[in-house]
Scaffold this active site. Sequence first.
Site, PDB file in Angstrom:
ATOM      1  N   PRO A 321      17.729  33.376  45.681  1.00  0.00           N
ATOM      2  CA  PRO A 321      18.825  34.157  45.557  1.00  0.00           C
ATOM      3  C   PRO A 321      20.111  33.281  44.756  1.00  0.00           C
ATOM      4  O   PRO A 321      20.064  32.229  44.533  1.00  0.00           O
ATOM      5  CB  PRO A 321      19.586  34.108  46.970  1.00  0.00           C
ATOM      6  CG  PRO A 321      18.760  32.919  47.406  1.00  0.00           C
ATOM      7  CD  PRO A 321      17.633  32.617  46.967  1.00  0.00           C
ATOM      8  N   GLY A 322      20.849  34.272  44.074  1.00  0.00           N
ATOM      9  CA  GLY A 322      22.124  33.799  43.238  1.00  0.00           C
ATOM     10  C   GLY A 322      23.272  34.455  43.747  1.00  0.00           C
ATOM     11  O   GLY A 322      23.953  33.848  44.400  1.00  0.00           O
ATOM     12  N   ARG A 359      31.220  41.673  33.577  1.00  0.00           N
ATOM     13  CA  ARG A 359      30.519  42.461  34.325  1.00  0.00           C
ATOM     14  C   ARG A 359      30.983  44.125  34.295  1.00  0.00           C
ATOM     15  O   ARG A 359      30.195  45.060  34.058  1.00  0.00           O
ATOM     16  CB  ARG A 359      30.522  42.076  35.540  1.00  0.00           C
ATOM     17  CG  ARG A 359      29.768  40.793  35.901  1.00  0.00           C
ATOM     18  CD  ARG A 359      29.154  40.488  37.203  1.00  0.00           C
ATOM     19  NE  ARG A 359      28.362  41.406  37.742  1.00  0.00           N
ATOM     20  CZ  ARG A 359      28.416  42.195  38.329  1.00  0.00           C
ATOM     21  NH1 ARG A 359      29.569  42.879  38.924  1.00  0.00           N
ATOM     22  NH2 ARG A 359      27.201  42.947  38.491  1.00  0.00           N
ATOM     23  N   TYR A 363      28.269  46.306  32.442  1.00  0.00           N
ATOM     24  CA  TYR A 363      27.345  47.115  33.374  1.00  0.00           C
ATOM     25  C   TYR A 363      28.262  48.306  34.031  1.00  0.00           C
ATOM     26  O   TYR A 363      27.851  48.799  35.263  1.00  0.00           O
ATOM     27  CB  TYR A 363      26.757  46.318  34.333  1.00  0.00           C
ATOM     28  CG  TYR A 363      26.307  45.059  34.447  1.00  0.00           C
ATOM     29  CD1 TYR A 363      24.954  44.981  33.271  1.00  0.00           C
ATOM     30  CD2 TYR A 363      27.048  43.977  34.618  1.00  0.00           C
ATOM     31  CE1 TYR A 363      24.642  43.617  33.065  1.00  0.00           C
ATOM     32  CE2 TYR A 363      26.305  42.455  34.145  1.00  0.00           C
ATOM     33  CZ  TYR A 363      25.226  42.599  33.549  1.00  0.00           C
ATOM     34  OH  TYR A 363      24.644  41.389  33.263  1.00  0.00           O
ATOM     35  N   CYS A 390      40.373  42.609  21.766  1.00  0.00           N
ATOM     36  CA  CYS A 390      40.524  43.988  20.880  1.00  0.00           C
ATOM     37  C   CYS A 390      39.043  44.630  20.829  1.00  0.00           C
ATOM     38  O   CYS A 390      38.286  44.711  19.943  1.00  0.00           O
ATOM     39  CB  CYS A 390      40.783  43.387  19.207  1.00  0.00           C
ATOM     40  SG  CYS A 390      42.246  42.569  19.353  1.00  0.00           S
TER      41      CYS A 390
HETATM   42  N1  LLP Z   1      15.353  35.011  39.789  1.00  0.00           N
HETATM   43  C1  LLP Z   1      15.142  35.299  38.581  1.00  0.00           C
HETATM   44  C2  LLP Z   1      13.802  35.156  37.953  1.00  0.00           C
HETATM   45  C3  LLP Z   1      16.010  36.210  37.998  1.00  0.00           C
HETATM   46  O1  LLP Z   1      15.925  36.649  36.708  1.00  0.00           O
HETATM   47  C4  LLP Z   1      17.489  36.188  38.523  1.00  0.00           C
HETATM   48  C5  LLP Z   1      18.457  37.104  37.973  1.00  0.00           C
HETATM   49  C6  LLP Z   1      17.326  35.455  39.695  1.00  0.00           C
HETATM   50  C7  LLP Z   1      16.394  34.892  40.508  1.00  0.00           C
HETATM   51  C8  LLP Z   1      18.622  35.646  40.733  1.00  0.00           C
HETATM   52  O2  LLP Z   1      19.013  37.047  40.871  1.00  0.00           O
HETATM   53  P1  LLP Z   1      20.271  37.383  42.081  1.00  0.00           P
HETATM   54  O3  LLP Z   1      19.804  37.161  43.216  1.00  0.00           O
HETATM   55  O4  LLP Z   1      21.328  36.597  41.411  1.00  0.00           O
HETATM   56  O5  LLP Z   1      20.368  38.700  41.889  1.00  0.00           O
HETATM   57  N2  LLP Z   1      24.425  39.534  35.222  1.00  0.00           N
HETATM   58  C9  LLP Z   1      23.791  40.183  35.760  1.00  0.00           C
HETATM   59  C10 LLP Z   1      22.795  39.943  36.850  1.00  0.00           C
HETATM   60  C11 LLP Z   1      21.537  39.418  35.932  1.00  0.00           C
HETATM   61  C12 LLP Z   1      20.529  38.869  37.114  1.00  0.00           C
HETATM   62  C13 LLP Z   1      19.331  38.073  36.179  1.00  0.00           C
HETATM   63  N3  LLP Z   1      18.342  37.615  36.774  1.00  0.00           N
HETATM   64  C14 LLP Z   1      25.220  40.824  36.835  1.00  0.00           C
HETATM   65  O6  LLP Z   1      26.326  40.400  36.388  1.00  0.00           O
HETATM   66  O7  LLP Z   1      25.020  41.473  37.673  1.00  0.00           O
END
Ligand code: LLP
Length: 462
Positions: A321-322, A359, A363, A390
């Site tokens: 999780p991130g 973001r 998106y 800009c």
């Molecule tokens: N593991 C892998 C292999 C990933 O590619 C990602 C995110 C994660 C874990 C973590 O995912 P999370 O739990 O954070 O959803 N920039 C975009 C999100 C891009 C996510 C890329 N990969 C945003 O701001 O919504």
Amino acid sequence: MPKKTLPETPVRGARKPVSPTLRRSRPAALPARPVAYRGDNLYLDGVSLASLARQHGTPLYVYSAQQIKDRLQLFQQAFRGRAHTVCYAVKANSSLALLRMLGEMGAGFDIVSGGELERVRKACRPALARVVFSGVGKQEWEIDAALKAGILLFNVESEAELAVLARRAKALKRRARFALRVNPDVFAETHPYISTGLREHKFGIDITLARAIYRKAARSPWLEPAGVSVHIGSQIRKVEPFAAALDRVVQLVHELRADGLDIRYIDAGGGLGIEYTGEAFDARRQVEQYAAALGRALDGVAAGSPVAAGLPEQTHLLLEPGRFIVAQAGVLLTRVLFVKQNGAKTFVVTDAAMNDLIRPALYQAHHEILPVRKRPGSKGLVADVVGPVCESGDFFARDRDLASVKAGDLLVLLDAGAYGMTQSSNYNTRVRPAEVLVQGREAQVIRRRETLRDLFGPELLA
Ligand code: LLP
């Protein structure tokens, strides 16, 4: 979490034993966000945001240490029944201070570059052994660095990469533990840019081809097939797609074990979403439902699961999780430069811009916006909140209902802790914001504001 048994002799000063009925009741829901008004002033935990703006300037990222810890613990508790490691996805927020905090709580890390590997090394060296390395384009120097660091697992995304990994492992005389990141062809409803689990995406290896690749790899003395990994996308709010993907992974693990491979790790990836709007959000419940859904798949009893029996106990679950850990802990604090009228439209121009938080521009992501100081009784306005960059795409909100806003006011963009600072840039030669970590009533700068000197540093004039 309540302890399972009461201590036999009451400890002096300890709280009175809780009655069994209370003991069974659910722990209180955690607040979705660390911000709240005290009177008319917005605080993040014990610190007034206005005072932070005065001290450190704006734009400013502010994070709650408590919420980040709580969120990691929610994961650790929800999965406590099985061997697991939460490998926080560094890309969501790679601040060294946050990585250290998470590493010291036992987290591992999901990295996608040699740079992120160095962050883990700097922040919490012992956590190198809990690193999984994902990404479709690993370079040799990055593979070498990770092999030397003795990371836990390479999540390999192609046969070509596997060949490079074998070659580098042989050259360095270090056996590489790997998982194939399989593509389960599961659709996860999210923004198309952050959905990854379909066959037409660049990520992973078609799950139907994986078994043959594992078999071949197992013949190399330098490759150790140790796991299977999957990641279907990000900001996924329903738990069913995770379970569907994991079901397919579990089936593959059974096949691989039947082939005699010692597959111990199942990496379920990240992607669990949060609530970006003002709707109620119970993070604890969300994680518990997620854990239950993954658990059903792992135990082979999900409805319609092709797997008859569960996996043996030596399976170690990895989670990446991130966003869920850091998004809601963070805000972006910004000052209103001007309020301007163009025809029928009102624009609130802030000192933060798309280079600080991309973001919304990238998106069409929604971030709630609150005034740092409420003006009771004043009438609101509907406006676009935009930055000074800009580009017409440089907006934080369109036609948003705001409280009355005047030049000089402070606003906060909520849920900016994930993919905020890490996706920031110097576009328009703007310095990136400072970052502050709040612990209770203390605030600590964890990254100073960039200076123009920092920006010009790498440039050369003949
Ligand atoms: N593991 C892998 C292999 C990933 O590619 C990602 C995110 C994660 C874990 C973590 O995912 P999370 O739990 O954070 O959803 N920039 C975009 C999100 C891009 C996510 C890329 N990969 C945003 O701001 O919504």
